[in-house]
Design an enzyme around this catalytic site. Sequence first.
Site, PDB file in Angstrom:
ATOM      1  CD  GLU A 171      -8.657  -3.279  -1.343  1.00 22.72           C
ATOM      2  OE1 GLU A 171      -7.475  -3.091  -1.656  1.00 22.72           O
ATOM      3  OE2 GLU A 171      -9.000  -4.062  -0.461  1.00 22.72           O
ATOM      4  CG  HIS A 224      -8.395  -0.060   1.478  1.00 18.59           C
ATOM      5  ND1 HIS A 224      -9.140  -0.854   2.286  1.00 18.59           N
ATOM      6  CD2 HIS A 224      -7.287  -0.763   1.173  1.00 18.59           C
ATOM      7  CE1 HIS A 224      -8.493  -1.996   2.478  1.00 18.59           C
ATOM      8  NE2 HIS A 224      -7.372  -1.962   1.803  1.00 18.59           N
ATOM      9  CG  HIS A 257      -2.124  -0.889   1.069  1.00 21.11           C
ATOM     10  ND1 HIS A 257      -2.523  -1.453  -0.122  1.00 21.11           N
ATOM     11  CD2 HIS A 257      -3.013  -1.326   2.000  1.00 21.11           C
ATOM     12  CE1 HIS A 257      -3.600  -2.175   0.087  1.00 21.11           C
ATOM     13  NE2 HIS A 257      -3.923  -2.128   1.354  1.00 21.11           N
TER      14      HIS A 257
HETATM   15  C1  LIG Z   1      -2.895  -2.715  -7.404  1.00 20.40           C
HETATM   16  O1  LIG Z   1      -3.658  -2.526  -6.250  1.00 20.40           O
HETATM   17  C2  LIG Z   1      -4.577  -3.533  -6.015  1.00 20.40           C
HETATM   18  C3  LIG Z   1      -5.490  -3.106  -4.888  1.00 20.40           C
HETATM   19  O2  LIG Z   1      -4.916  -3.096  -3.629  1.00 20.40           O
HETATM   20  C4  LIG Z   1      -3.832  -4.771  -5.733  1.00 20.40           C
HETATM   21  O3  LIG Z   1      -4.673  -5.854  -5.413  1.00 20.40           O
HETATM   22  C5  LIG Z   1      -3.011  -5.085  -6.939  1.00 20.40           C
HETATM   23  O4  LIG Z   1      -2.240  -6.174  -6.642  1.00 20.40           O
HETATM   24  C6  LIG Z   1      -2.125  -3.955  -7.314  1.00 20.40           C
HETATM   25  N1  LIG Z   1      -1.528  -4.197  -8.601  1.00 20.40           N
HETATM   26  C7  LIG Z   1      -0.252  -4.022  -8.841  1.00 20.40           C
HETATM   27  C8  LIG Z   1       0.158  -4.190 -10.236  1.00 20.40           C
HETATM   28  O5  LIG Z   1       0.551  -3.737  -7.997  1.00 20.40           O
HETATM   29  C1  LIG Z   2     -13.092   2.526  -4.098  1.00 27.22           C
HETATM   30  O1  LIG Z   2     -13.298   1.494  -3.171  1.00 27.22           O
HETATM   31  C2  LIG Z   2     -14.467   0.789  -3.350  1.00 27.22           C
HETATM   32  C3  LIG Z   2     -14.622  -0.170  -2.203  1.00 27.22           C
HETATM   33  O2  LIG Z   2     -13.458  -0.836  -1.927  1.00 27.22           O
HETATM   34  C4  LIG Z   2     -14.399   0.083  -4.672  1.00 27.22           C
HETATM   35  O3  LIG Z   2     -15.584  -0.654  -4.887  1.00 27.22           O
HETATM   36  C5  LIG Z   2     -14.191   1.099  -5.767  1.00 27.22           C
HETATM   37  O4  LIG Z   2     -14.043   0.450  -6.983  1.00 27.22           O
HETATM   38  C6  LIG Z   2     -13.007   1.970  -5.495  1.00 27.22           C
HETATM   39  N1  LIG Z   2     -12.936   3.060  -6.434  1.00 27.22           N
HETATM   40  C7  LIG Z   2     -11.933   3.211  -7.242  1.00 27.22           C
HETATM   41  C8  LIG Z   2     -12.004   4.375  -8.157  1.00 27.22           C
HETATM   42  O5  LIG Z   2     -10.984   2.468  -7.237  1.00 27.22           O
END
Ligand SMILES: *[C@@H]1O[C@H](CO)[C@@H](O)[C@H](O)[C@H]1NC(C)=O
Ligand SMILES: *[C@@H]1O[C@H](CO)[C@@H](O)[C@H](O)[C@H]1NC(C)=O
Length: 340
Positions: free
Chosen positions: A305, A171, A102
């Site tokens: 997410e 999130h 994160h």
């Molecule tokens: C991007 O963020 C998402 C959401 O936390 C995560 O699950 C995913 O692994 C990430 N992707 C990369 C390419 O780091």
């Molecule tokens: C923001 O978070 C919500 C809940 O985790 C998710 O459904 C949504 O897709 C997210 N929005 C973006 C723009 O990533």
Amino acid sequence: MTEVCKEKFGEGPVEKWTLRSDSVSVEIISLGCVIKSIKTADRNGQSADIVLGYDDLEGYLSNPRYFGAVVGRVANRIAKGRFVIDGKEYKLAINNGPNALHGGLKGFNKAVWTAEAVDSGVKLNHSSPDGDEGYPGNLNLSVVYRLEKNTLSVFYNAQTDQTTPINLTNHSYFNLAGQGTPDIYDHEVTIFADSYLPVDDTMIPTGEIKPVENTLFDLRKSVLLGSRLNELPGPGFDHNFCLWSPGDPQLERKCARVVHPGSGRVLEVSTTQPGVQFYTSNFLDGTIKGKGGASYPKHSAFCLETQNWPDAVNQPHFPDVLLMPGEQYTHSTHFTFSLI
Ligand SMILES: *[C@@H]1O[C@H](CO)[C@@H](O)[C@H](O)[C@H]1NC(C)=O
Ligand SMILES: *[C@@H]1O[C@H](CO)[C@@H](O)[C@H](O)[C@H]1NC(C)=O
Ligand SMILES: *[C@@H]1O[C@H](CO)[C@@H](O)[C@H](O)[C@H]1NC(C)=O
Ligand SMILES: *[C@@H]1O[C@H](CO)[C@@H](O)[C@H](O)[C@H]1NC(C)=O
């Protein structure tokens, strides 16, 4: 018509913005670009706040579970906190077992963003300097939240002056029965994904893109969450579902639909992102004191997410996660709130 107003939140520079339409009211704070509350009515007209969080700024200043925050530069985990671009190795802060999680120790969730009103919403900017948490390049970011009738849209945009990985998500932890309700077992979930990413025991994808067919990860037809969580080995869902594959066009696609039959509330999510991390709050343990004194036990909320696939920077067959100078990083997600 959406009403947009702002006020101070706590002592200091943090602002709280309120977006209000006929059916939905959303509060955003400039610290971490956090979605602080989303209030919608149930089928009897009773309003409730359906996202977890805190009443005051102190809660958001620590916020160990990233409630409502925008997460970046790279959301989720990067294996061993390292990656290579053009032959140069970059090392990130390690903050999750052996991995980087994160965006690091002081990710975008800890920054106070600059906010201004836009049509039906608010736009928040943040600049992340070269070397921030180990990432290369000066990065300019903006996030726009816009509320139109019963749809909250989130638009992300970023530019860099050196090639950098980037993967933003927010999130928000939802409980459609109202935040503070002890579990989500009575929620019915559909995720429109034909495949998902199995993970190793540190939650890094193994690299396999596995069809959901004949697995407990087949959520293409609505399932009752409580019974599916009972069947699932391990503490719950914390997996990336694949909405499209490398090479597919980046179009807005239906991602998920969650129904809470008791209140009648329905949440539908669509996104231009290739993945969605479905997380059932497996690591909440009731110790956090949330809004109105609520405690948040395990399985008291879910997250959807929308994101790129985890660890894509180290897995060449995953969607591209690198942003180059001169390119625009953009993606959008829409949340629609309705009733059955
Ligand atoms: C991007 O963020 C998402 C959401 O936390 C995560 O699950 C995913 O692994 C990430 N992707 C990369 C390419 O780091
Ligand atoms: C923001 O978070 C919500 C809940 O985790 C998710 O459904 C949504 O897709 C997210 N929005 C973006 C723009 O990533
Ligand atoms: C945010 O950045 C955009 C350009 O990317 C600029 O037009 C806008 O004025 C900025 N807003 C704030 C509040 O800094
Ligand atoms: C970021 O914004 C600043 C101020 O507006 C500008 O000078 C700089 O060129 C921008 N950087 C990139 C990579 O777009």
